[in-house]
Design an enzyme around this catalytic site. Structure first.
Site, PDB file in Angstrom:
ATOM      1  N   ASP A 131      -6.505  -3.494  -7.478  1.00 51.55           N
ATOM      2  CA  ASP A 131      -7.050  -4.143  -6.291  1.00 51.55           C
ATOM      3  C   ASP A 131      -7.199  -5.630  -6.565  1.00 51.55           C
ATOM      4  O   ASP A 131      -7.331  -6.035  -7.713  1.00 51.55           O
ATOM      5  CB  ASP A 131      -8.408  -3.545  -5.922  1.00 51.55           C
ATOM      6  CG  ASP A 131      -8.745  -3.848  -4.473  1.00 51.55           C
ATOM      7  OD1 ASP A 131      -8.256  -3.130  -3.585  1.00 51.55           O
ATOM      8  OD2 ASP A 131      -9.457  -4.842  -4.215  1.00 51.55           O
TER       9      ASP A 131
ATOM     10  N   ARG B  56       0.828  -1.224   0.000  1.00 50.31           N
ATOM     11  CA  ARG B  56       0.000   0.000   0.000  1.00 50.31           C
ATOM     12  C   ARG B  56       0.857   1.266   0.000  1.00 50.31           C
ATOM     13  O   ARG B  56       0.518   2.247   0.644  1.00 50.31           O
ATOM     14  CB  ARG B  56      -0.947   0.036   1.205  1.00 50.31           C
ATOM     15  CG  ARG B  56      -2.028  -1.008   1.178  1.00 50.31           C
ATOM     16  CD  ARG B  56      -3.303  -0.458   0.521  1.00 50.31           C
ATOM     17  NE  ARG B  56      -4.247  -1.524   0.280  1.00 50.31           N
ATOM     18  CZ  ARG B  56      -5.262  -1.812   1.098  1.00 50.31           C
ATOM     19  NH1 ARG B  56      -5.473  -1.099   2.158  1.00 50.31           N
ATOM     20  NH2 ARG B  56      -6.063  -2.806   0.808  1.00 50.31           N
TER      21      ARG B  56
ATOM     22  N   ARG C  55      -3.904   6.577   0.506  1.00 50.05           N
ATOM     23  CA  ARG C  55      -4.483   7.800   1.082  1.00 50.05           C
ATOM     24  C   ARG C  55      -3.555   8.596   1.981  1.00 50.05           C
ATOM     25  O   ARG C  55      -3.846   9.740   2.285  1.00 50.05           O
ATOM     26  CB  ARG C  55      -5.771   7.438   1.848  1.00 50.05           C
ATOM     27  CG  ARG C  55      -6.929   7.139   0.922  1.00 50.05           C
ATOM     28  CD  ARG C  55      -8.053   6.447   1.645  1.00 50.05           C
ATOM     29  NE  ARG C  55      -7.643   5.094   2.030  1.00 50.05           N
ATOM     30  CZ  ARG C  55      -8.438   4.203   2.602  1.00 50.05           C
ATOM     31  NH1 ARG C  55      -9.680   4.515   2.897  1.00 50.05           N
ATOM     32  NH2 ARG C  55      -7.986   3.001   2.908  1.00 50.05           N
TER      33      ARG C  55
ATOM     34  N   ARG D 132      -7.685  11.028  -6.518  1.00 48.96           N
ATOM     35  CA  ARG D 132      -8.907  10.281  -6.246  1.00 48.96           C
ATOM     36  C   ARG D 132     -10.118  11.216  -6.262  1.00 48.96           C
ATOM     37  O   ARG D 132     -11.170  10.872  -6.808  1.00 48.96           O
ATOM     38  CB  ARG D 132      -8.769   9.604  -4.889  1.00 48.96           C
ATOM     39  CG  ARG D 132      -9.923   8.740  -4.469  1.00 48.96           C
ATOM     40  CD  ARG D 132      -9.492   8.019  -3.210  1.00 48.96           C
ATOM     41  NE  ARG D 132     -10.514   7.240  -2.585  1.00 48.96           N
ATOM     42  CZ  ARG D 132     -11.236   7.660  -1.551  1.00 48.96           C
ATOM     43  NH1 ARG D 132     -11.064   8.862  -1.061  1.00 48.96           N
ATOM     44  NH2 ARG D 132     -12.137   6.850  -1.006  1.00 48.96           N
TER      45      ARG D 132
ATOM     46  N   TYR E 198     -14.070 -12.868   0.237  1.00 45.96           N
ATOM     47  CA  TYR E 198     -14.880 -11.706  -0.165  1.00 45.96           C
ATOM     48  C   TYR E 198     -16.069 -12.127  -1.017  1.00 45.96           C
ATOM     49  O   TYR E 198     -17.155 -11.565  -0.916  1.00 45.96           O
ATOM     50  CB  TYR E 198     -14.017 -10.692  -0.922  1.00 45.96           C
ATOM     51  CG  TYR E 198     -13.067  -9.937  -0.015  1.00 45.96           C
ATOM     52  CD1 TYR E 198     -13.527  -8.880   0.771  1.00 45.96           C
ATOM     53  CD2 TYR E 198     -11.730 -10.291   0.075  1.00 45.96           C
ATOM     54  CE1 TYR E 198     -12.668  -8.190   1.610  1.00 45.96           C
ATOM     55  CE2 TYR E 198     -10.860  -9.608   0.913  1.00 45.96           C
ATOM     56  CZ  TYR E 198     -11.333  -8.561   1.681  1.00 45.96           C
ATOM     57  OH  TYR E 198     -10.491  -7.888   2.522  1.00 45.96           O
TER      58      TYR E 198
HETATM   59  O1  CP3 Z   1       0.158  -1.633  -2.479  1.00 42.02           O
HETATM   60  C1  CP3 Z   1      -0.196  -0.774  -3.307  1.00 42.02           C
HETATM   61  O2  CP3 Z   1       0.192   0.416  -3.247  1.00 42.02           O
HETATM   62  C2  CP3 Z   1      -1.002  -1.226  -4.514  1.00 42.02           C
HETATM   63  C3  CP3 Z   1      -2.411  -1.125  -4.439  1.00 42.02           C
HETATM   64  C4  CP3 Z   1      -3.311  -2.122  -3.705  1.00 42.02           C
HETATM   65  C5  CP3 Z   1      -4.603  -1.757  -3.277  1.00 42.02           C
HETATM   66  N1  CP3 Z   1      -5.238  -2.865  -2.824  1.00 42.02           N
HETATM   67  C6  CP3 Z   1      -5.150  -0.411  -3.382  1.00 42.02           C
HETATM   68  C7  CP3 Z   1      -6.303  -0.041  -2.559  1.00 42.02           C
HETATM   69  C8  CP3 Z   1      -3.144  -3.472  -3.406  1.00 42.02           C
HETATM   70  C9  CP3 Z   1      -1.921  -4.356  -3.592  1.00 42.02           C
HETATM   71  C10 CP3 Z   1      -4.388  -3.931  -2.863  1.00 42.02           C
HETATM   72  C11 CP3 Z   1      -4.652  -5.337  -2.482  1.00 42.02           C
HETATM   73  C12 CP3 Z   1      -5.798  -5.646  -1.627  1.00 42.02           C
HETATM   74  N2  CP3 Z   1      -7.089  -5.163  -1.738  1.00 42.02           N
HETATM   75  C13 CP3 Z   1      -5.795  -6.612  -0.601  1.00 42.02           C
HETATM   76  C14 CP3 Z   1      -4.613  -7.470  -0.219  1.00 42.02           C
HETATM   77  C15 CP3 Z   1      -3.600  -6.679   0.522  1.00 42.02           C
HETATM   78  C16 CP3 Z   1      -3.975  -6.422   1.953  1.00 42.02           C
HETATM   79  O3  CP3 Z   1      -4.119  -5.241   2.308  1.00 42.02           O
HETATM   80  O4  CP3 Z   1      -4.043  -7.402   2.699  1.00 42.02           O
HETATM   81  C17 CP3 Z   1      -7.077  -6.653  -0.043  1.00 42.02           C
HETATM   82  C18 CP3 Z   1      -7.540  -7.530   1.121  1.00 42.02           C
HETATM   83  C19 CP3 Z   1      -7.897  -5.753  -0.772  1.00 42.02           C
HETATM   84  C20 CP3 Z   1      -9.341  -5.498  -0.605  1.00 42.02           C
HETATM   85  C21 CP3 Z   1      -9.611  -4.074  -0.327  1.00 42.02           C
HETATM   86  N3  CP3 Z   1      -9.519  -3.056  -1.253  1.00 42.02           N
HETATM   87  C22 CP3 Z   1      -9.970  -3.495   0.906  1.00 42.02           C
HETATM   88  C23 CP3 Z   1     -10.170  -4.262   2.195  1.00 42.02           C
HETATM   89  C24 CP3 Z   1     -10.095  -2.112   0.690  1.00 42.02           C
HETATM   90  C25 CP3 Z   1     -10.569  -1.063   1.663  1.00 42.02           C
HETATM   91  C26 CP3 Z   1      -9.380  -0.582   2.419  1.00 42.02           C
HETATM   92  C27 CP3 Z   1      -9.721   0.615   3.243  1.00 42.02           C
HETATM   93  O5  CP3 Z   1      -8.876   0.862   4.124  1.00 42.02           O
HETATM   94  O6  CP3 Z   1     -10.716   1.284   3.015  1.00 42.02           O
HETATM   95  C28 CP3 Z   1      -9.778  -1.855  -0.653  1.00 42.02           C
HETATM   96  C29 CP3 Z   1      -9.705  -0.534  -1.319  1.00 42.02           C
HETATM   97  C30 CP3 Z   1      -8.341  -0.055  -1.638  1.00 42.02           C
HETATM   98  N4  CP3 Z   1      -7.459  -0.766  -2.413  1.00 42.02           N
HETATM   99  C31 CP3 Z   1      -7.725   1.186  -1.269  1.00 42.02           C
HETATM  100  C32 CP3 Z   1      -6.457   1.189  -1.849  1.00 42.02           C
HETATM  101  C33 CP3 Z   1      -5.434   2.294  -1.802  1.00 42.02           C
HETATM  102  C34 CP3 Z   1      -8.378   2.290  -0.469  1.00 42.02           C
HETATM  103  C35 CP3 Z   1      -9.343   2.931  -1.419  1.00 42.02           C
HETATM  104  C36 CP3 Z   1      -9.583   4.386  -1.234  1.00 42.02           C
HETATM  105  O7  CP3 Z   1      -8.793   5.209  -1.758  1.00 42.02           O
HETATM  106  O8  CP3 Z   1     -10.595   4.701  -0.601  1.00 42.02           O
END
Ligand code: CP3
Length: 357
Positions: free
Chosen positions: A78, A28, A32, A41, A155
């Site tokens: 994602d 990540r 944000r 965004r 999921y």
């Molecule tokens: O690492 C990076 O910089 C690359 C981007 C990336 C995202 N999601 C961007 C994202 C990666 C590698 C993921 C993988 C991902 N997505 C996982 C596995 C990694 C982990 O964290 O265990 C999982 C479980 C997800 C599912 C997912 N997508 C969730 C649970 C969420 C909500 C997170 C939150 O805190 O709200 C997302 C959305 C998401 N994916 C965000 C980002 C930056 C936040 C979205 C936003 O800007 O509101």
């Protein structure tokens, strides 16, 4: 598109070859906590609009690299793009995380699932990979990724995040055959997805098994590890120096690192609950290890961040027969939105400085 890499520390470390400093990237790293991410965004309107637009996905992929001398880029996307393309209807509710309009609940739902076509239904992901590769121009390698079959199934069956994974565990316990059918088709999709990202230009591939650690050991081996092994065995990745390394990251996988090292993967990612020296001993030089600073360390003062990084680097060396090779520095899990970018600068500098050979 194929300019030679200017910085190949990350790929060399994954092959357990000597490097001048331990490479570092952060799960990540685009997100944000960066004001420029929040601005992109806001202009895009939503996370999904941004992720589905290759130019914007490329822009946010590059943002952390403009600030910090990271050794790898990770595609901004994602893991839930795959079930979305399988027809489940991904959407986000602010403050509640991801949700599916049409979760998978019954054997009939499972029977209807098919592997999506990568160059049509997931074309926006492959276009983002191609765009990022062009813009990186060989500065650092690009990591592509997927969720693990078990984590995606969590999921897909729960319909979103969950506290106890009761629905997906019940499916596995009550209808193991249906669960294996679901995991089988998702594994086929993951292999096709990672292959397509590699063909589009991804230079390393990571599988996120974020929820493998919620399973009992016997269920972990049956419903998660078995499919990670299938990916490691069946995913085509080339030969020798041209080989695209595969990293298996899992939260709560500390007890299984030895088994993960025997799957055929090139590296394992560890969370922060295991001492990195113990991780080194568990994998016994068979694979590289990525990790594993507690992400919460980033809230601490710079002096404490440096101290913990020194400890992590030294643990690895001590468990790895006195050698720093075969280690990629990372957090044990992802960054949070309220972390301070200045502390990330401290982390990257400390990893490079304290590990210089
Ligand atoms: O690492 C990076 O910089 C690359 C981007 C990336 C995202 N999601 C961007 C994202 C990666 C590698 C993921 C993988 C991902 N997505 C996982 C596995 C990694 C982990 O964290 O265990 C999982 C479980 C997800 C599912 C997912 N997508 C969730 C649970 C969420 C909500 C997170 C939150 O805190 O709200 C997302 C959305 C998401 N994916 C965000 C980002 C930056 C936040 C979205 C936003 O800007 O509101």
């Amino acid at each position: 598109m194929t300019s030679p890499l200017k910085n190949d520390r990350f790929l060399r470390a994954l092959r357990r070859e000597p490097v001048d400093r331990t490479p570092v990237w952060l799960m990540r790293q685009a997100g944000r906590y960066l004001p420029e991410y929040r601005a992109t965004r806001a202009a895009a309107g939503s996370f999904l609009a941004m992720a589905k637009n290759p130019e914007l996905a490329c822009e946010v992929t590059l943002q952390p690299l403009r600030r910090f001398p990271l050794d790898a880029a990770i595609l901004f996307s994602d893991i839930l793009t795959v079930p979305d393309a399988m027809g489940l209807g991904l959407y986000f509710v602010d403050g509640e995380g991801p949700k599916f309009e049409r979760p998978v609940r019954t054997p009939d739902d499972i029977a209807r699932l098919a592997v999506p076509d990568m160059e049509t239904e997931l074309r926006y992901v492959m276009d983002a990979v191609r765009t990022v590769r062009r813009e990186l121009d060989g500065s650092v390698p690009l990591i592509g990724f997927s969720g693990s079959p078990w984590t995606l199934a969590c999921y897909m069956v729960e319909g979103g995040g969950s506290k106890d994974y009761a629905k997906v565990k019940s499916l596995a316990l009550n209808h193991p055959q249906a669960m294996h059918q679901l995991l089988g088709v998702v594994t086929d999709a993951v292999i096709a997805y990672l292959s397509a990202q590699r063909a589009a230009g991804a230079q390393a591939l990571q599988v996120f098994d974020t929820w493998g650690g919620v399973l009992s050991p016997s269920m972990y081996r049956e419903f998660s590890l078995r499919y990670l092994r299938r990916i490691a065995q069946e995913l085509p990745r080339g030969e020798d120096d041209a080989r695209t390394p595969l990293i298996l990251f899992g939260k709560g996988n500390g007890a299984y690192l030895g088994e993960l090292a025997n799957t055929g993967a090139d590296a394992v990612g560890a969370d922060w609950l295991i001492d990195l020296g113990d991780a080194a001993r568990a994998v016994g030089g068979k694979v590289a290890v990525q990790g594993n600073l507690d992400p919460v360390t980033l809230y601490a003062e710079p002096e404490a961040i440096r101290r913990e990084i020194g400890r992590t680097l030294d643990s690895w060396r001590d468990g790895n027969g006195g050698s720093r090779e075969g280690h990629v520095f990372n957090l044990g899990h992802g960054m949070s939105p309220d972390m301070d970018p200045d502390h990330v600068a401290v982390l990257v500098d400390a990893v490079h400085t304290l590990s210089a050979r």
